[in-house]
Design an enzyme around this catalytic site. Structure first.
Site, short mmCIF file in Angstrom:
data_model
loop_
_atom_site.label_atom_id
_atom_site.label_comp_id
_atom_site.label_asym_id
_atom_site.label_seq_id
_atom_site.Cartn_x
_atom_site.Cartn_y
_atom_site.Cartn_z
N ASN A 1 -11.38 23.76 -3.93
CA ASN A 1 -11.99 25.44 -3.69
C ASN A 1 -10.75 26.31 -4.90
O ASN A 1 -9.40 25.32 -4.82
CB ASN A 1 -11.72 26.01 -2.84
CG ASN A 1 -10.43 25.98 -1.67
OD1 ASN A 1 -9.78 26.40 -1.85
ND2 ASN A 1 -10.46 24.08 -0.59
N ARG A 2 -11.20 27.55 -4.66
CA ARG A 2 -9.98 28.36 -4.90
C ARG A 2 -8.53 29.21 -4.98
O ARG A 2 -8.52 29.71 -5.01
CB ARG A 2 -11.26 29.66 -6.38
CG ARG A 2 -11.80 28.87 -7.01
CD ARG A 2 -12.63 29.93 -7.32
NE ARG A 2 -13.99 30.08 -8.20
CZ ARG A 2 -13.84 29.44 -9.91
NH1 ARG A 2 -12.88 29.25 -9.98
NH2 ARG A 2 -14.97 29.07 -10.62
#
Ligand code: CTP
Ligand code: CA
Length: 225
Positions: A34-35
């Protein structure tokens, strides 16, 4: 928002903070991730050190320099993050889950690199649920009076989703921020509202992630006393 020099109001306290985003391996070269940048968790660690706390920072894939004065434990997956956080939480006064924990991981880890085959469509990737670390921490409370804080990034019905999530997780405080439209992820600023299990609601104006961190510690300090 201006603040004077930090007061040592976390002196003698042990705080555990998770930061970054977990990566769930598919094979030796690929992962689901994820970011999350880890910046909010690191700001929490720096401000807690400045306020006199003993700090354990469980860092998942951040690539950020270790904050001075904190004990940093590097982890990769949600399972590893869970192990490290639960162990460190045994004698912690507060645990703050700022990490983005993957909800799912691949059901199977391929020991060898997954290869494509001529004329064949790829097989779908089956996923299984990861443990909910925040819910587990909230239910267990290894140390009496321990405070548990979660973070939630929401898009639509931000406040209603936040209230429901706070109740579901069983934590004491939930920092809710709105994401999307370039907000929060990877930037140095943040804003939101901190919801309390006691019904409190504290808006956090737009500002540096350090300022949000200090406001979270203010709420923690008030509840530890
Ligand atoms: N969290 C956790 N373990 C998980 C998933 C999330 O400890 N397996 C923690 C996060 O660190 C965060 C909080 O729970 O502090 C909220 O995460 P979020 O992803 O917003 O909650 P979910 O329950 O996973 O809900 P959603 O379906 O909206 O992703
Ligand atoms: Ca999630």
């Amino acid at each position: 928002l201006t603040r004077g020099p930090a007061e040592p109001d976390l002196a003698g306290r042990h705080v555990v903070i998770s930061a970054g985003g977990t990566r769930e391996p598919l094979d030796p070269v690929r992962f689901l991730g994820n970011r999350s940048s880890g910046k909010q968790g690191y700001a929490l660690a720096r401000t807690a050190v400045a306020r006199g706390a003993r700090v354990t920072l469980v860092a998942a894939n951040t690539g950020l320099p270790d904050p001075a004065g904190a004990r940093v434990l590097a982890v990769g997956t949600a399972e590893q993050l869970r192990e490290a956080v639960l162990k460190a939480a045994a004698d912690a006064d507060a645990v703050v889950m700022a990490a983005a924990v993957a909800d799912f991981r691949p059901a199977v880890y391929a020991a060898g690199k997954i290869k494509k085959k001529d004329g064949e469509e790829p097989a779908p990737i089956a996923l299984v649920r990861n443990p909910d670390i925040l819910a587990e921490l909230s239910a267990e409370r290894p140390r009496p009076g321990q405070l548990v804080v979660g973070f939630a990034a929401e898009t639509d019905d931000v406040l209603a989703n936040g209230r429901a999530k706070l109740a579901r997780k069983g934590c004491d405080l939930l920092v809710v921020n709105e994401v999307g439209n370039g907000k929060a992820f990877g930037t140095d600023e943040n804003e939101g509202v901190v919801l309390g299990a006691d019904g409190s609601s504290t808006p956090i104006p737009h500002g540096p992630k350090e300022a949000l961190a200090d406001q979270v510690w203010d709420l923690v300090v008030a509840r530890l006393a």
